[in-house]
Structures are given as structure tokens and as C-alpha cells.
Design a protein around this motif. Structure first.
Motif, PDB file in Angstrom:
ATOM      1  N   VAL A 146       0.836  -1.196   0.000  1.00  0.00           N
ATOM      2  CA  VAL A 146       0.000   0.000   0.000  1.00  0.00           C
ATOM      3  C   VAL A 146       0.874   1.251   0.000  1.00  0.00           C
ATOM      4  O   VAL A 146       0.554   2.254  -0.635  1.00  0.00           O
ATOM      5  CB  VAL A 146      -0.951   0.006   1.215  1.00  0.00           C
ATOM      6  N   GLY A 147       1.969   1.190   0.737  1.00  0.00           N
ATOM      7  CA  GLY A 147       2.887   2.324   0.759  1.00  0.00           C
ATOM      8  C   GLY A 147       2.622   3.326   1.857  1.00  0.00           C
ATOM      9  O   GLY A 147       3.359   4.309   1.999  1.00  0.00           O
ATOM     10  N   VAL A 148       1.569   3.112   2.644  1.00  0.00           N
ATOM     11  CA  VAL A 148       1.253   4.008   3.756  1.00  0.00           C
ATOM     12  C   VAL A 148       0.829   3.157   4.951  1.00  0.00           C
ATOM     13  O   VAL A 148       0.396   2.013   4.783  1.00  0.00           O
ATOM     14  CB  VAL A 148       0.117   5.000   3.398  1.00  0.00           C
ATOM     15  N   PRO A 149       0.956   3.685   6.182  1.00  0.00           N
ATOM     16  CA  PRO A 149       0.529   2.919   7.361  1.00  0.00           C
ATOM     17  C   PRO A 149      -0.976   2.624   7.306  1.00  0.00           C
ATOM     18  O   PRO A 149      -1.779   3.507   6.998  1.00  0.00           O
ATOM     19  CB  PRO A 149       0.868   3.847   8.534  1.00  0.00           C
ATOM     20  N   VAL A 150      -1.333   1.372   7.600  1.00  0.00           N
ATOM     21  CA  VAL A 150      -2.727   0.941   7.527  1.00  0.00           C
ATOM     22  C   VAL A 150      -3.238   0.605   8.928  1.00  0.00           C
ATOM     23  O   VAL A 150      -2.546  -0.049   9.714  1.00  0.00           O
ATOM     24  CB  VAL A 150      -2.882  -0.291   6.611  1.00  0.00           C
ATOM     25  N   VAL A 151      -4.449   1.047   9.227  1.00  0.00           N
ATOM     26  CA  VAL A 151      -5.109   0.743  10.501  1.00  0.00           C
ATOM     27  C   VAL A 151      -6.479   0.157  10.185  1.00  0.00           C
ATOM     28  O   VAL A 151      -7.255   0.767   9.438  1.00  0.00           O
ATOM     29  CB  VAL A 151      -5.280   1.995  11.376  1.00  0.00           C
ATOM     30  N   HIS A 152      -6.787  -1.038  10.693  1.00  0.00           N
ATOM     31  CA  HIS A 152      -8.124  -1.589  10.495  1.00  0.00           C
ATOM     32  C   HIS A 152      -8.856  -1.603  11.824  1.00  0.00           C
ATOM     33  O   HIS A 152      -8.277  -1.820  12.873  1.00  0.00           O
ATOM     34  CB  HIS A 152      -8.095  -2.979   9.853  1.00  0.00           C
ATOM     35  N   THR A 153     -10.151  -1.355  11.769  1.00  0.00           N
ATOM     36  CA  THR A 153     -10.949  -1.205  12.985  1.00  0.00           C
ATOM     37  C   THR A 153     -11.777  -2.432  13.318  1.00  0.00           C
ATOM     38  O   THR A 153     -12.491  -2.431  14.320  1.00  0.00           O
ATOM     39  CB  THR A 153     -11.888   0.009  12.859  1.00  0.00           C
ATOM     40  N   TYR A 154     -11.709  -3.458  12.486  1.00  0.00           N
ATOM     41  CA  TYR A 154     -12.546  -4.635  12.763  1.00  0.00           C
ATOM     42  C   TYR A 154     -11.728  -5.914  12.737  1.00  0.00           C
ATOM     43  O   TYR A 154     -11.519  -6.560  13.748  1.00  0.00           O
ATOM     44  CB  TYR A 154     -13.695  -4.717  11.752  1.00  0.00           C
ATOM     45  N   SER A 155     -11.242  -6.308  11.587  1.00  0.00           N
ATOM     46  CA  SER A 155     -10.490  -7.544  11.467  1.00  0.00           C
ATOM     47  C   SER A 155      -9.444  -7.363  10.379  1.00  0.00           C
ATOM     48  O   SER A 155      -9.541  -6.446   9.557  1.00  0.00           O
ATOM     49  CB  SER A 155     -11.425  -8.708  11.125  1.00  0.00           C
ATOM     50  N   ASP A 156      -8.454  -8.238  10.371  1.00  0.00           N
ATOM     51  CA  ASP A 156      -7.437  -8.142   9.322  1.00  0.00           C
ATOM     52  C   ASP A 156      -7.721  -9.103   8.173  1.00  0.00           C
ATOM     53  O   ASP A 156      -7.038  -9.062   7.158  1.00  0.00           O
ATOM     54  CB  ASP A 156      -6.041  -8.389   9.891  1.00  0.00           C
ATOM     55  N   GLU A 157      -8.740  -9.957   8.319  1.00  0.00           N
ATOM     56  CA  GLU A 157      -9.026 -10.949   7.282  1.00  0.00           C
ATOM     57  C   GLU A 157     -10.524 -11.052   7.032  1.00  0.00           C
ATOM     58  O   GLU A 157     -11.325 -11.081   7.967  1.00  0.00           O
ATOM     59  CB  GLU A 157      -8.470 -12.313   7.685  1.00  0.00           C
ATOM     60  N   TYR A 158     -10.894 -11.108   5.753  1.00  0.00           N
ATOM     61  CA  TYR A 158     -12.296 -11.188   5.368  1.00  0.00           C
ATOM     62  C   TYR A 158     -12.466 -12.277   4.311  1.00  0.00           C
ATOM     63  O   TYR A 158     -11.798 -12.246   3.270  1.00  0.00           O
ATOM     64  CB  TYR A 158     -12.780  -9.850   4.800  1.00  0.00           C
ATOM     65  N   ARG A 159     -13.341 -13.233   4.587  1.00  0.00           N
ATOM     66  CA  ARG A 159     -13.640 -14.302   3.628  1.00  0.00           C
ATOM     67  C   ARG A 159     -14.870 -13.891   2.823  1.00  0.00           C
ATOM     68  O   ARG A 159     -15.970 -13.727   3.381  1.00  0.00           O
ATOM     69  CB  ARG A 159     -13.884 -15.620   4.356  1.00  0.00           C
ATOM     70  N   VAL A 160     -14.679 -13.739   1.550  1.00  0.00           N
ATOM     71  CA  VAL A 160     -15.762 -13.336   0.654  1.00  0.00           C
ATOM     72  C   VAL A 160     -16.296 -14.601   0.008  1.00  0.00           C
ATOM     73  O   VAL A 160     -15.622 -15.211  -0.823  1.00  0.00           O
ATOM     74  CB  VAL A 160     -15.252 -12.351  -0.419  1.00  0.00           C
ATOM     75  N   ASN A 161     -17.512 -15.005   0.385  1.00  0.00           N
ATOM     76  CA  ASN A 161     -18.001 -16.277  -0.145  1.00  0.00           C
ATOM     77  C   ASN A 161     -19.466 -16.264  -0.561  1.00  0.00           C
ATOM     78  O   ASN A 161     -19.781 -16.510  -1.714  1.00  0.00           O
ATOM     79  CB  ASN A 161     -17.722 -17.424   0.830  1.00  0.00           C
ATOM     80  N   ILE A 162     -20.405 -15.978   0.328  1.00  0.00           N
ATOM     81  CA  ILE A 162     -21.812 -16.165  -0.032  1.00  0.00           C
ATOM     82  C   ILE A 162     -22.587 -14.852   0.075  1.00  0.00           C
ATOM     83  O   ILE A 162     -22.183 -13.924   0.776  1.00  0.00           O
ATOM     84  CB  ILE A 162     -22.484 -17.236   0.854  1.00  0.00           C
TER      85      ILE A 162
END
Length: 339
Positions: A146-162
Motif C-alpha cells: 500500500v505504501g502508507v501505514p494501515v489501521v483496520h478497525t474490525y479484522s485483518d481478514e475477510y472471507r468473501v463467499n456467499i
């Protein structure tokens, strides 16, 4: 928390008031208003707020997804949000291959590496059960800096399925880029100030069709059920915009639970039912339950056993994840040395 957990919590709150229990014995449905208040915040979100969302980018992976292309689109939106200061709202669509068949892919936001990783996974059914051996052949993972500091507020992984895929809002905050999951969820609908307003409106509506005392209790119980829902949700990762319209941002939660976790939902429903029985008994003309023994046995034991199992599982999952990441770093370092 699931809808049934919020509903039964609202009903349980209502049974703590002797007048409400007595009126319920006479046929009044006041406890149900506590339950209705309990499910109302999510009803507002999933029946209204989600359909008002407009997206700056819709990622359509196609029937044969390219992990690199998906990662490139995400990173481009993230960099645009950072460079322009204008938030980018993104949805990652699912891959439906049949009536009960989907292709899963995974999006991961790595903080320390400031990168996005996308991997294409196996086929799954609508129950999210994977079909072993259906992963695509060849390279299925792509990583982009990404090239910039990243902050996530929920989770670091998301399974896209249904069904419907996840949505993200990328927003610059100082020198960091914040990744908000389901930005339309837990916003204005999850406000303690809105809970008061909803209680007042319910009370006024009941004034027209019922007695003043009934209207007062109806407003109070709707307010308490609504507020109970918000406070339960605040235990999770996403948090809520607790004081909308005075505030515009969600206040992050401590991350103690996830909405779909089985044990917290079971304990919430179990506790609510146990308290409903307890309150109905102690406010009756002939109480039968030994209060201390009942509470210690019916509430204390399940919380001790299942709560302990839940904490142990979370710690084990955290340690496993840390070990996996450490292994990945070692492997990357070895590859870098060889090249």
C-alpha cells in the motif's frame, strides 16, 4: 450478536420491573416492547441504511477471479483515499457459480507490512462448507504494497463467499489510512441518543391507543431494549456511534466477541431466559425458587465452563495466527536470501 440474542435481552430487561410483570399477567404485552426495542437498531441498518449506500468502487471478480487484479483495485482505492483525503467506499462482490455453489476468496489487510493480500480459495456451498480440493491450480495469492501505514478497525481478514460481499471505507486519518468494515452498520442507528428518541416516540404512539401508565412503560422498555442492543454490540470490534447526531464516528469496542460467535450468543440467550424465569418467580405471589442457589447453578456454572472454553479458544486462535505469521516472515526472508 444475533437478532434472537438482542430480542430476548430486551424481554429480560423488561421483567426486572414488578409493574411490568404484573401487567403481563393481566395480558399486557409490555415485555415484547423490550424485545422489539432490542432488534430495532439492526432492523434500521439491514432494512434501510444498507440500501442508501453508494460505492466509489465495485469489485467484480468474475467467474475466474484474478487475485492480483482484486488486490490492485483495492490498493488503488486505498492510495486514492490517502492522496486526495477523500474517503473511498468499496464493495467486494461474491462469486456465485450456482444455486448452492460459490467461489471463496480472502482479503487480508496486513498492518506491519502495510500490504493487501488476496487469495483465491475453494468452492463452498451456501452453508460456507468448503469442498476440499477445489482450489484453483497454480498461484492463488497476490500481495500488493500500500505504501502508507494501515489501521483496520474490525479484522485483518475477510472471507468473501456467499450472498453479499463485504464493504470497506478507506479514510485518511493523519498519516494513516483507516479501513472501516461495513461503514453503514453501527452508525446512526446505534446511538444511545436515538434510543431515547425512539422510546419517546413509542410512548407517544401508545398514549393515543392506551392508558398513560401503559404508554409510559412502553416508551421506557423500548428505550431500554434499544440501549441494551447497543451496549451488547459495543463489546465487539466494530463499536457504535454512541452519541449520534452529536458525533460522526464509531467508538471502537474492546473486541471481546464477534457477532457470530456461538458461545457468547448462547450465553446471552441462556442468561436472558434464566433471568426471565427468575424475575417471574420472585414477583409472583408464591415464589418457589431458592434465589442464590438458582443463580449460582443456572448462571454461574454455564458462565464459568463456557466462558472458560471461549477464552481458551480465543487465546489458542491468537497464538496460532501469530505462529503462522512468524512462519510466513521466515519463509519470505529465506526466499529473499535465495534471490
Amino acid at each position: 450478536m444475533k437478532g434472537i440474542s438482542h430480542f430476548i435481552t430486551g424481554v429480560a430487561i423488561a421483567t426486572f420491573f414488578p409493574d411490568v410483570v404484573r401487567q403481563a399477567e393481566l395480558g399486557a404485552l409490555l415485555p415484547m416492547l423490550g424485545g422489539i426495542g432490542g432488534i430495532l437498531p439492526d432492523t434500521l441498518d439491514f432494512k434501510f441504511a444498507r440500501y442508501w449506500e453508494k460505492f466509489d468502487l465495485e469489485i467484480d471478480p468474475g467467474l475466474e477471479p484474478d487475485a492480483g487484479a482484486i488486490a490492485d483495485q483495492l490498493v488503488a482505492a486505498m492510495r486514492k483515499a490517502y492522496n486526495t483525503g477523500v474517503s473511498q467506499n468499496v464493495i467486494a462482490h461474491t462469486i456465485r457459480l450456482g444455486a448452492d455453489l460459490w467461489r471463496e476468496y480472502i482479503i487480508r489487510f496486513a498492518l506491519q507490512e502495510a500490504e493487501v493480500a488476496v487469495s483465491v480459495g475453494p468452492l463452498v456451498n451456501t452453508g460456507q462448507v468448503a469442498y476440499v480440493g477445489t482450489e484453483p491450480a497454480g498461484a492463488t495469492e497476490a500481495r500488493r504494497q500500500v505504501g502508507v501505514p494501515v489501521v483496520h478497525t474490525y479484522s485483518d481478514e475477510y472471507r468473501v463467499n456467499i450472498f453479499t460481499g463485504p464493504t470497506f471505507r478507506f479514510t485518511r486519518d493523519g498519516d494513516s489510512l483507516v479501513v472501516d468494515f461495513l461503514d453503514w452498520h453501527h452508525r446512526w442507528s446505534h446511538s444511545l441518543l436515538l434510543a431515547v428518541a425512539v422510546g419517546v416516540v413509542m410512548g407517544l404512539l401508545l398514549t393515543v391507543i392506551g392508558e398513560r401508565a401503559l404508554a409510559l412503560w412502553g416508551g421506557v422498555l423500548t428505550w431500554l431494549g434499544f440501549s441494551g442492543h447497543i451496549l451488547e454490540d459495543q463489546l465487539g470490534h466494530m463499536g457504535s456511534n454512541l452519541f449520534w447526531p452529536l458525533t460522526r464516528k464509531r467508538i471502537p469496542g474492546p473486541g471481546l466477541i464477534h457477532a457470530g460467535d456461538a458461545i457468547p450468543n448462547f450465553l446471552t440467550v441462556w442468561t436472558s431466559l434464566a433471568l426471565i424465569i427468575f424475575n417471574l418467580d420472585r414477583f409472583s405471589s408464591h415464589p418457589m425458587l431458592p434465589h442464590l442457589t438458582y443463580l449460582l447453578g443456572v448462571l454461574g456454572v454455564p458462565w464459568l465452563v463456557l466462558g472458560g472454553v471461549y477464552v481458551w479458544r480465543k487465546n489458542r486462535a491468537r497464538l496460532s495466527q501469530e505462529a503462522l505469521r512468524q512462519t510466513e516472515k521466515i519463509a519470505e526472508a529465506e526466499i529473499a536470501e535465495l534471490t
